[in-house]
Design a protein around this motif. Structure first.
Motif, PDB file in Angstrom:
ATOM      1  N   ARG A   1       0.848  -1.181   0.000  1.00 47.60           N
ATOM      2  CA  ARG A   1       0.000   0.000   0.000  1.00 47.60           C
ATOM      3  C   ARG A   1       0.886   1.234   0.000  1.00 47.60           C
ATOM      4  O   ARG A   1       1.909   1.266   0.679  1.00 47.60           O
ATOM      5  CB  ARG A   1      -0.915   0.021   1.227  1.00 47.60           C
ATOM      6  CG  ARG A   1      -1.902  -1.144   1.277  1.00 47.60           C
ATOM      7  CD  ARG A   1      -2.815  -1.035   2.471  1.00 47.60           C
ATOM      8  NE  ARG A   1      -3.874  -2.037   2.426  1.00 47.60           N
ATOM      9  CZ  ARG A   1      -5.029  -1.914   3.042  1.00 47.60           C
ATOM     10  NH1 ARG A   1      -5.278  -0.841   3.763  1.00 47.60           N
ATOM     11  NH2 ARG A   1      -5.945  -2.860   2.948  1.00 47.60           N
TER      12      ARG A   1
ATOM     13  N   GLU B   1       1.073   5.790  -0.547  1.00 53.60           N
ATOM     14  CA  GLU B   1       0.475   7.104  -0.733  1.00 53.60           C
ATOM     15  C   GLU B   1       1.221   7.801  -1.861  1.00 53.60           C
ATOM     16  O   GLU B   1       2.448   7.962  -1.808  1.00 53.60           O
ATOM     17  CB  GLU B   1       0.567   7.943   0.538  1.00 53.60           C
ATOM     18  CG  GLU B   1      -0.062   9.331   0.367  1.00 53.60           C
ATOM     19  CD  GLU B   1       0.228  10.251   1.533  1.00 53.60           C
ATOM     20  OE1 GLU B   1      -0.724  10.851   2.049  1.00 53.60           O
ATOM     21  OE2 GLU B   1       1.408  10.362   1.931  1.00 53.60           O
TER      22      GLU B   1
ATOM     23  N   GLU C   1      -4.143   7.272  -2.193  1.00 54.79           N
ATOM     24  CA  GLU C   1      -3.657   6.044  -1.559  1.00 54.79           C
ATOM     25  C   GLU C   1      -4.160   4.836  -2.344  1.00 54.79           C
ATOM     26  O   GLU C   1      -5.332   4.769  -2.712  1.00 54.79           O
ATOM     27  CB  GLU C   1      -4.133   5.967  -0.110  1.00 54.79           C
ATOM     28  CG  GLU C   1      -3.574   7.074   0.772  1.00 54.79           C
ATOM     29  CD  GLU C   1      -4.067   6.978   2.206  1.00 54.79           C
ATOM     30  OE1 GLU C   1      -4.800   6.008   2.518  1.00 54.79           O
ATOM     31  OE2 GLU C   1      -3.733   7.865   3.009  1.00 54.79           O
TER      32      GLU C   1
ATOM     33  N   GLU D   1      -3.707   0.355  -3.086  1.00 56.93           N
ATOM     34  CA  GLU D   1      -3.211  -0.955  -2.676  1.00 56.93           C
ATOM     35  C   GLU D   1      -3.030  -1.834  -3.905  1.00 56.93           C
ATOM     36  O   GLU D   1      -3.943  -1.983  -4.722  1.00 56.93           O
ATOM     37  CB  GLU D   1      -4.168  -1.658  -1.715  1.00 56.93           C
ATOM     38  CG  GLU D   1      -3.657  -3.057  -1.316  1.00 56.93           C
ATOM     39  CD  GLU D   1      -4.588  -3.787  -0.375  1.00 56.93           C
ATOM     40  OE1 GLU D   1      -4.211  -4.891   0.083  1.00 56.93           O
ATOM     41  OE2 GLU D   1      -5.679  -3.266  -0.091  1.00 56.93           O
TER      42      GLU D   1
ATOM     43  N   ASN E   1      -8.637   5.835  -0.801  1.00 51.15           N
ATOM     44  CA  ASN E   1      -9.200   7.087  -0.292  1.00 51.15           C
ATOM     45  C   ASN E   1      -9.930   7.807  -1.419  1.00 51.15           C
ATOM     46  O   ASN E   1      -9.854   7.414  -2.598  1.00 51.15           O
ATOM     47  CB  ASN E   1      -8.116   7.987   0.299  1.00 51.15           C
ATOM     48  CG  ASN E   1      -7.177   8.537  -0.776  1.00 51.15           C
ATOM     49  OD1 ASN E   1      -6.887   7.853  -1.760  1.00 51.15           O
ATOM     50  ND2 ASN E   1      -6.686   9.751  -0.587  1.00 51.15           N
TER      51      ASN E   1
ATOM     52  N   LEU F   1       2.261   2.373   3.253  1.00 50.66           N
ATOM     53  CA  LEU F   1       1.315   2.212   4.346  1.00 50.66           C
ATOM     54  C   LEU F   1       1.198   0.746   4.703  1.00 50.66           C
ATOM     55  O   LEU F   1       1.157  -0.120   3.831  1.00 50.66           O
ATOM     56  CB  LEU F   1      -0.058   2.746   3.951  1.00 50.66           C
ATOM     57  CG  LEU F   1      -0.078   4.161   3.351  1.00 50.66           C
ATOM     58  CD1 LEU F   1      -1.451   4.456   2.779  1.00 50.66           C
ATOM     59  CD2 LEU F   1       0.316   5.186   4.387  1.00 50.66           C
TER      60      LEU F   1
ATOM     61  N   ARG G   1      -4.283   1.924  10.425  1.00 57.20           N
ATOM     62  CA  ARG G   1      -3.177   1.762   9.503  1.00 57.20           C
ATOM     63  C   ARG G   1      -1.965   2.549   9.986  1.00 57.20           C
ATOM     64  O   ARG G   1      -2.075   3.649  10.526  1.00 57.20           O
ATOM     65  CB  ARG G   1      -3.602   2.262   8.119  1.00 57.20           C
ATOM     66  CG  ARG G   1      -2.589   2.019   7.051  1.00 57.20           C
ATOM     67  CD  ARG G   1      -3.177   2.233   5.674  1.00 57.20           C
ATOM     68  NE  ARG G   1      -3.704   3.584   5.527  1.00 57.20           N
ATOM     69  CZ  ARG G   1      -4.853   3.865   4.970  1.00 57.20           C
ATOM     70  NH1 ARG G   1      -5.626   2.905   4.529  1.00 57.20           N
ATOM     71  NH2 ARG G   1      -5.264   5.122   4.866  1.00 57.20           N
TER      72      ARG G   1
ATOM     73  N   LYS H   1       2.087   3.988   9.007  1.00 59.58           N
ATOM     74  CA  LYS H   1       2.869   4.448   7.871  1.00 59.58           C
ATOM     75  C   LYS H   1       4.267   3.841   7.907  1.00 59.58           C
ATOM     76  O   LYS H   1       4.900   3.770   8.946  1.00 59.58           O
ATOM     77  CB  LYS H   1       2.964   5.983   7.870  1.00 59.58           C
ATOM     78  CG  LYS H   1       1.595   6.638   7.736  1.00 59.58           C
ATOM     79  CD  LYS H   1       1.685   8.137   7.770  1.00 59.58           C
ATOM     80  CE  LYS H   1       0.299   8.768   7.614  1.00 59.58           C
ATOM     81  NZ  LYS H   1       0.360  10.242   7.646  1.00 59.58           N
TER      82      LYS H   1
END
Length: 302
Positions: free
Chosen positions: A35, A37, A66, A68, A101, A288, A297, A299
């Motif tokens: 994951r 950002e 963000e 995944e 997000n 993430l 979650r 970071k």
């Protein structure tokens, strides 16, 4: 039609260990479940083929996204375009990438939301086994697009193009090799300059002999310098220029910190040649991680 059967079966059945058993899918095994950002910047960048009036002001449309990279196969309709005319650097296997997000940006109308749909990603070894550099390609759908002044993110599929490396040791070796080649090039240039600055013999015969010897030596040094420069260029193409241009992620994968975003357009005499048209860039800001049991979650900074 028979060529589509293996892929359709793969879509129906969940991802298994066997799907990651070949060298061509090794990058996917390392990237899956990561994951990240991303800081996305839409606007004109060098090399874009977008019309001159697009984002002509130099303004940018920025937002944080963000995503995944999952271990699941995407729906067939998501991969249909790739199978028919896709980017070869995505490889032959695609997995789903999901937005985590709802990005926002600020325009003259206040805070605006951006709708982002699911997409897919692929990864393929690009520069051979020694460097373990891979082309990482993924796309997401932006059904409503976004607009800020004269900067418009088209309402369509947007492609993210970057690179990653599977071996941290390869990057360390590359740094040492780059330094070695740089020193060899400097030494070769110094030798050539020393020859050019030499005092020539005063007698005519000695002068002619020395000139011929120096010329031969300079040709040899020039060939050596050119060879070393080609080797240096190859290293710099296969590896990042310095550590500030990369970010270390989970599973010992190193990513180029920056990439470009693009849309696809058809070109050519009869509109059959597919091209990427750059519409901006993105930066991997951080990775993430989720703790177990669905706790908040955390970071991961590379």
């Amino acid at each position: 039609m028979h060529q589509l059967v293996p892929f359709l079966l793969a879509v129906i059945h969940p991802l298994s260990t066997d799907a990651f058993s070949t060298s061509s899918t090794a990058p996917l095994r390392r990237i899956a479940t990561t994951r990240a950002e991303l800081l996305v910047s839409v606007g004109r960048i060098p090399g874009t083929a977008m019309p001159p009036e697009w984002a002509a002001s130099g303004a940018k449309l920025g937002f944080a996204l963000e995503v995944e990279f999952t271990a699941e196969f995407p729906p067939y309709e998501t991969s249909e375009e790739h199978m028919l005319k896709g980017d070869a650097l995505m490889g032959s296997t695609l997995l789903s990438v999901e937005p985590l997000n709802e990005p926002t940006f600020v325009s003259s109308n206040g805070t605006q939301k951006i709708t982002v749909g699911s997409g897919a990603y692929g990864c393929r070894m690009q520069q051979g086994l020694e460097s373990e550099q891979c082309a990482l390609r993924f796309f997401l759908d932006f059904p409503d697009g976004a607009k800020r002044n004269d900067v418009e993110l088209p309402s369509e599929r947007v492609y993210f193009l970057t690179s990653c490396w599977l071996s941290p040791e390869a990057l360390e070796r590359a740094t040492k090799r780059r330094e070695e080649l740089g020193r060899e090039i400097d030494l070769t240039n110094a030798r050539a300059n020393k020859i050019r600055s030499q005092q020539l013999e005063k007698n005519i015969l000695g002068n002619a002999i020395q000139r011929a010897f120096n010329l031969r030596h300079l040709i040899v040094l020039a060939d050596r310098r050119d060879k070393l420069q080609r080797q240096l260029d190859e290293v710099e193409q296969a590896y990042p220029a310095d550590s500030t241009g990369v970010i270390h992620g989970p599973n010992d994968v190193t990513y180029a910190k920056e990439g470009v975003i693009a849309v696809k357009r058809m070109k050519g005499a009869i509109g059959t040649k597919e091209q990427y048209w750059y519409v901006g860039s993105f930066t991997i800001n951080q990775f993430l991680e989720d703790e177990k049991n669905d706790s908040p979650r955390q970071k991961y900074r590379g």
